[in-house]
Scaffold this motif. Structure first.
Motif, mmCIF file in Angstrom:
data_model
loop_
_atom_site.group_PDB
_atom_site.id
_atom_site.type_symbol
_atom_site.label_atom_id
_atom_site.label_comp_id
_atom_site.label_asym_id
_atom_site.label_seq_id
_atom_site.Cartn_x
_atom_site.Cartn_y
_atom_site.Cartn_z
ATOM 1 N N HIS A 45 -23.964 15.376 -30.532
ATOM 2 C CA HIS A 45 -22.527 15.122 -30.445
ATOM 3 C C HIS A 45 -22.189 13.704 -30.942
ATOM 4 C CE1 HIS A 45 -18.681 16.200 -28.328
ATOM 5 N NE2 HIS A 45 -18.525 14.897 -28.385
ATOM 6 N N HIS A 50 -20.100 12.079 -34.177
ATOM 7 C CA HIS A 50 -19.017 11.083 -34.083
ATOM 8 C C HIS A 50 -19.342 9.852 -34.928
ATOM 9 C CE1 HIS A 50 -16.251 12.894 -31.355
ATOM 10 N NE2 HIS A 50 -17.009 12.854 -30.276
ATOM 11 N N ASP A 108 -16.522 8.037 -25.614
ATOM 12 C CA ASP A 108 -16.180 9.445 -25.476
ATOM 13 C C ASP A 108 -16.103 9.856 -24.012
ATOM 14 O OD1 ASP A 108 -15.574 11.781 -26.715
ATOM 15 O OD2 ASP A 108 -17.614 12.280 -27.318
ATOM 16 N N ASP A 143 -13.074 15.505 -30.804
ATOM 17 C CA ASP A 143 -14.133 16.434 -31.170
ATOM 18 C C ASP A 143 -13.861 17.210 -32.461
ATOM 19 O OD1 ASP A 143 -15.640 15.504 -29.190
ATOM 20 O OD2 ASP A 143 -15.433 17.230 -27.857
HETATM 21 FE FE LIG Z 1 -16.662 13.907 -28.288
#
Ligand SMILES: [Fe+2]
Length: 607
Positions: A126, A130, A149, A332
């Motif tokens: 994840h 990013h 985040d 996201d």
């Molecule tokens: Fe995220």
């Protein structure tokens, strides 16, 4: 080589297509389905990206998913076990989707691509996604990277370094310690929707005093000098329950959570001011630490907290970094783009040459409609319009309407990727008018009057109005209005509190000056959007003012309009005066009556 990036099954699902390192298309599923934060497999966004690239699924060279489902599942299990038997209910609630979809992503992706793809499927973490979305489209050869985040698999925040075609994450903070979740806990506690109402909290903060900040730092979050932190989990419920905060949190802050749609009190505003201040302090400390560790001049940001434009503005002004680039789809949805770019540079080891103009292409990466298709949709809606063959004449007519105080919906060119409208799916107005903010909030967007609007200012002229020298093409930086542009308040105006503060005019641009004399600025260059720039220039020629109010083209709770038909409906059911769709101009008075306004307004939930 065509690479498709996908984010899905959490919130804000999206798809992005990268060809030989160039971003060809990126779009969020909610725009197509009209369901805000739609989290389902982004089949419409995928279809659009393939169409834009002119290829079939079988012609893709790689598909990349923006996180590692097994790691995330492990986090879910371990968290559950740590708190068991508490949390059983939320655990059971999450399970069906995990068992049916999330643990079977290759199958879901195969299904989503119509069984027409047999190439490799990659997974980034994840935060790699990013970080890649923050660095690769940036104009920098090298930069420090911070991701901030809610949570990915385990990581909630990380920092690292981007150099050439590599992104390397060096340190992280892990779940359940999360700045994003702390902010969301206050979003929840103040009666707004988690993962979507955070903006409201940020907008509310300037009305309050940060009188709870000490309490937050003493009890809820322990921030160290390097910006790392730990939360005291005894006050939170997100590990084991369906709410963000618990009774102990209520006792600490002196009351239960505010009810959604209940009145907003000074206390709510003070809570907002307090968590906003603490968040900014963590962001600054973290940035200083990363600057010390890397010695770099450039900083790239992504992750949901990077949408905190007030914090970003402070990083730009107060941190030791000289330059800042923030991924406009920092949440996201942008993970889809990061995943695809990561695959091209990091997995396939392709050389990278930063694009000094804008690798993100102004973030105008979404669908557009031809003049012919737009007219077809307007005709089908029964619209009455005037079509222009000259762009200059159209811009001139629009500027006349704006200068006479009209509110104009503007739908033209490719849609923006990311939550901000940057002029292609925007509602525009004259920022010099005192009534503009209230009118746009109440009669057009049907939302709370406290929320400020943002200015689009001609690139190069931002420093005449704001303490901002750098460009801010994605509206992600809040900057103070220049001192000499401020209007001194009378003692009576100084004494106003809460939302009453709105009654005092604070500058010559009242519609975009927040109650703390700040503004969330978009700088607009001709290169990024010739069409929007033409309107701004025509407005400036007529009025001397190179600034417009720019707010996203949607009503409360609705995703930004997607088609010309959506734009027409929104125009008809609100108090907007004029609509521009591609080369067509529509005036409200000329339109036939349209039924269904009440149903339209009711279908969208508040944030
Ligand atoms: Fe995220």
């Amino acid at each position: 080589m065509n690479i498709l990036g996908i984010s899905a099954f959490y919130h804000d699902s999206a798809a992005a297509l990268v060809r030989d390192g160039e971003i060809i298309a990126a779009a969020q599923e909610e725009r197509f389905t009209r369901i805000k934060h739609d989290e389902r497999f982004p089949e419409n966004a995928v279809r659009y990206c393939l169409e834009e690239a002119g290829i079939k699924p079988s012609e893709l060279d790689a598909v990349v998913f923006y996180e590692k489902p097994l790691l995330k599942f492990e986090r879910l299990l371990e968290t559950y076990l740590a708190y068991a038997p508490r949390g059983l209910f939320s655990f059971f609630r999450a399970m069906p989707q995990w068992l049916q979809q999330k643990l079977h992503l290759p199958r879901e992706i195969d299904k989503g691509l119509g069984g027409d793809y047999s190439g490799p499927i990659y997974f980034t973490t994840h935060h790699e996604a990013h970080a890649a979305s923050a660095f690769f489209p940036s104009p920098f050869d090298d930069a420090a990277i911070i991701t901030l985040d809610g949570v990915g698999e385990w990581t909630t925040s990380s920092w690292g370094v981007g150099r050439g075609n590599r992104v390397e994450l060096r340190a992280e903070i892990r779940f359940p310690h999360s700045l994003g979740l702390l902010y969301s806990a206050f979003t929840y506690y103040c009666g707004f929707r988690v993962n979507s109402g955070e903006y409201k909290l940020m907008g509310l903060a300037p009305y309050g005093e940060p009188r709870f900040a000490d309490l937050i730092r003493e009890h809820l979050i322990d921030v160290r000098e390097d910006g790392s932190f730990r939360l005291d989990l005894r006050y939170f419920n997100y590990c084991q329950g369906l709410t963000m905060t618990n009774k102990r949190f209520d006792r600490l802050l002196g009351g239960p959570p505010r009810k959604t749609d209940g009145p907003l009190t000074q206390r709510d505003m003070d809570l907002a001011a307090s968590i906003q201040l603490v968040t900014e302090q963590v962001m600054l400390k973290m940035a200083e630490h990363v600057h010390r560790e890397t010695g770099m001049e450039n900083l790239c940001l992504a992750g949901g907290v990077a949408l905190n434009c007030v914090g970003n503005g402070r990083l730009l002004r107060e941190s030791s970094f000289k330059h800042l680039w923030i991924q406009p789809a920092a949440g996201d949805a942008g993970g889809a783009l990061g995943a695809a770019l990561w695959c091209w540079y990091q997995q396939m080891d392709q050389p990278r040459k930063p694009n000094p103009a804008d690798g993100q292409k102004g973030s105008y990466l979404g669908p557009e409609f031809t003049a012919r298709e737009s007219q077809r949709q307007l005709d089908a809606s029964g619209a009455v319009y005037e079509s222009f063959s000259s762009e200059d004449e159209l811009a001139d007519a629009v500027a006349d309407e704006l200068a006479s105080g009209k509110v104009v919906g503007h739908f033209a060119g490719r849609a923006e990727f990311g939550p901000r409208a940057l002029g292609h799916r925007s509602i525009l107005g004259d920022p010099r008018r005192r009534d503009m903010q209230t009118r746009m909030n109440v009669a057009i967007k049907f939302r709370e009057s406290f929320r400020p609007f943002a200015p689009s200012v001609m690139d190069g002229r931002q420093s005449e109005y704001f303490d901002l020298d750098a460009e801010s093409p994605y509206m992600l930086i809040v900057a103070p209005v220049r001192d000499e542009r401020r209007r001194r308040l009378t003692p009576a105006e100084e004494a106003l509190s809460g939302v009453e503060k709105l009654k005092a005019q604070r500058s010559g641009l009242p519609a975009v000056t927040h109650v703390d004399y700040s503004a969330r600025v978009q700088t607009l260059s001709q290169e990024r959007s010739p069409r929007f720039h033409r309107i701004l220039r025509a407005f400036e020629q007529k009025t001397g003012c190179p600034v417009l109010v720019n707010t996203s083209f949607n009503i409360r709770g609705e995703p930004i309009v997607h088609t010309p038909a959506d734009a027409y409906r929104s125009f008809m059911f609100t108090d907007m005066d004029v609509l521009v769709v591609e080369n067509c101009l529509l005036r409200k008075g000329a339109q036939p009556a349209m039924a269904g306004a009440a149903e339209y307004k009711q279908q969208f939930k508040a944030d």
